[in-house]
Enzyme design. Structure first.
Site, PDB file in Angstrom:
ATOM      1  N   ASP A  12       0.860  -1.187   0.000  1.00 11.38           N
ATOM      2  CA  ASP A  12       0.000   0.000   0.000  1.00 11.38           C
ATOM      3  C   ASP A  12       0.896   1.237   0.000  1.00 11.38           C
ATOM      4  OD1 ASP A  12      -2.228   1.573   0.118  1.00 11.38           O
ATOM      5  OD2 ASP A  12      -2.627   1.250   2.241  1.00 11.38           O
ATOM      6  N   MET A  13       0.764   2.061  -1.019  1.00 11.84           N
ATOM      7  CA  MET A  13       1.553   3.285  -1.082  1.00 11.84           C
ATOM      8  C   MET A  13       1.098   4.246   0.015  1.00 11.84           C
ATOM      9  SD  MET A  13       3.667   2.641  -3.496  1.00 11.84           S
ATOM     10  CE  MET A  13       4.428   4.224  -3.859  1.00 11.84           C
ATOM     11  N   ASP A 126      -3.166   2.536  -5.975  1.00 12.85           N
ATOM     12  CA  ASP A 126      -2.085   2.647  -4.991  1.00 12.85           C
ATOM     13  C   ASP A 126      -1.903   1.393  -4.138  1.00 12.85           C
ATOM     14  OD1 ASP A 126      -4.440   2.848  -3.594  1.00 12.85           O
ATOM     15  OD2 ASP A 126      -3.809   4.518  -2.336  1.00 12.85           O
ATOM     16  N   GLU A 127      -2.484   0.254  -4.522  1.00 12.61           N
ATOM     17  CA  GLU A 127      -2.301  -0.950  -3.722  1.00 12.61           C
ATOM     18  C   GLU A 127      -2.381  -2.201  -4.584  1.00 12.61           C
ATOM     19  OE1 GLU A 127      -5.454  -2.263  -1.061  1.00 12.61           O
ATOM     20  OE2 GLU A 127      -6.758  -0.702  -1.859  1.00 12.61           O
TER      21      GLU A 127
END
Length: 382
Positions: A12-13, A126-127
């Site tokens: 996860d960013m 983003d994940e």
């Protein structure tokens, strides 16, 4: 237990959109920054410096896309109305969203991970989930290697959870944010997972959390010890059985590396309510832009669509949608726009509008595409 041989990572960013903006404006690091709204871009002075807008300057109905951790400390968060957020953090820096940049860095981060572990399930911009079961290397060292590769490729940090399954990895990627790495086995569940609130489990929403709290169940450990008959009385047999399994950390789902897109959509919430007659030109321009962006999405992903839908939210928050099924699949902006307008003919337009969206579904690889499709009337769907 079958999961014990697996190593599944959830990557996860960290505060992704905000972190991308800080690459462009590094002078804002350490400050509360909120991303959202339109027309609030910073002004660049002759000396190259910037004058940034503040959240207190915002007027409209937009919602926050994301915020830095410094802004979150004020109680500001994603999906919160920006006017409400302005009361909590009026001095926070306000930046407009730049989705082209976010997509660019998303691609870089996923390519960096794929260079180490190619079995990836894409979960959004983003994940991702990654199957590390057959990747060489000790687990923690492998996680550090992935984190370094992502940072080298993007200049951004990510948080990773590595466990025997997706359920636990999703929880663990959030335990040590930002820039965290959590490695956990089944033997660690009592000490690391059971003390957590039930809301930490993906799939236990606010309503279920409130119902569990009414039963005196607030932590995952309490859920693991709960009477199954009591859970069935309150939640039904199926959901109660699922609750019992997740409380023990059980999840047999595999990594889906070839998940096909089922639909694509573009929508926008207006800064003010618009009327179909009085604001015809503005609505027409917005609809055209949405169709152009949707066409670009289809082209980029390599799909054509047989079903085009529109979505409207009125000023009383009622939502109405209509669709048309086409005799030939489409992907060009003009064809999507024509189909969307056909949908609009079947929608009441007396009330003002808050939101307009366009959706493409029944996706397939490109085939014979009609230049001028003749849509056939579809059915109302919610």
């Amino acid at each position: 237990m079958a999961d014990t041989a697996r190593r599944i990572a959830h990557i996860d960013m960290d505060a992704f959109f905000a972190s991308v903006e800080l690459l462009r404006y590094p002078q804002l690091r350490g400050q509360p920054v909120v991303i959202g709204g339109r027309g609030y871009a910073p002004e660049q002075k002759e000396d190259g410096s910037y004058v940034f807008k503040r959240l207190r300057d915002y007027v409209g109905r937009g919602v926050i896309t994301t915020a830095t951790y410094e802004a979150r400390a004020f109680g500001v968060g994603s999906a919160m109305g920006m006017m409400k957020a302005a009361k909590l953090a009026p001095d926070a820096i306000l930046l407009p969203a730049n989705f082209d940049a976010y997509r660019h860095y998303s691609r870089l981060f996923k390519e960096a991970v794929a260079g180490i572990a190619p079995d990836i399930e894409d979960r959004g911009i983003d994940e991702i989930f990654v199957d590390l079961t057959h990747v060489d290397g000790e687990t923690r060292a492998l996680g550090m290697r992935i984190k370094q590769a992502v940072q080298d490729a993007t200049g951004l940090t990510c948080s990773i959870g590595i466990t025997p399954n997706k359920l636990l990895s999703k929880i663990c990627s959030d335990l040590e944010k930002p820039n965290g790495l959590t490695v956990l086995g089944f033997e660690d569940i009592p000490s690391r997972i059971w003390p957590l609130g039930v809301r930490k489990v993906n799939g236990i929403g606010p309503k279920a959390t409130a119902k569990l709290a009414a039963l005196g169940i607030e932590t995952v450990g309490q859920l693991a010890q709960a009477d199954q008959g009591l859970l069935q009385d309150y939640f039904g047999a199926h959901y109660a059985a699922w609750l019992a399994r997740v409380a023990q950390g059980i999840d047999e789902r595999g990594i889906s590396t070839s998940r096909e897109s089922k639909s694509m959509s573009r929508e926008t919430t207006f800064e003010r309510d618009l009327h179909a007659r009085h604001d015809r030109a503005a609505l027409s321009a917005i609809l055209t832009t949405l169709c152009e962006r949707l066409a670009d999405d289809l082209k980029r992903k390599g799909y054509v669509s047989r079903t085009i839908s529109i979505k409207l939210r009125y000023d009383d928050f009622q939502i109405v949608s209509r669709n048309v099924t086409l005799p030939q699949p489409v992907a060009e902006p003009a064809a999507i726009l024509q189909a969307a307008r056909e949908c609009l003919k079947r929608v009441p337009l007396q009330r003002k509008l808050r939101l307009l969206g366009v959706r493409a579904s029944t996706l397939e690889p490109p085939g014979a595409m009609a230049r001028t499709p003749q849509p056939v009337q579809g059915e109302l769907f919610a």
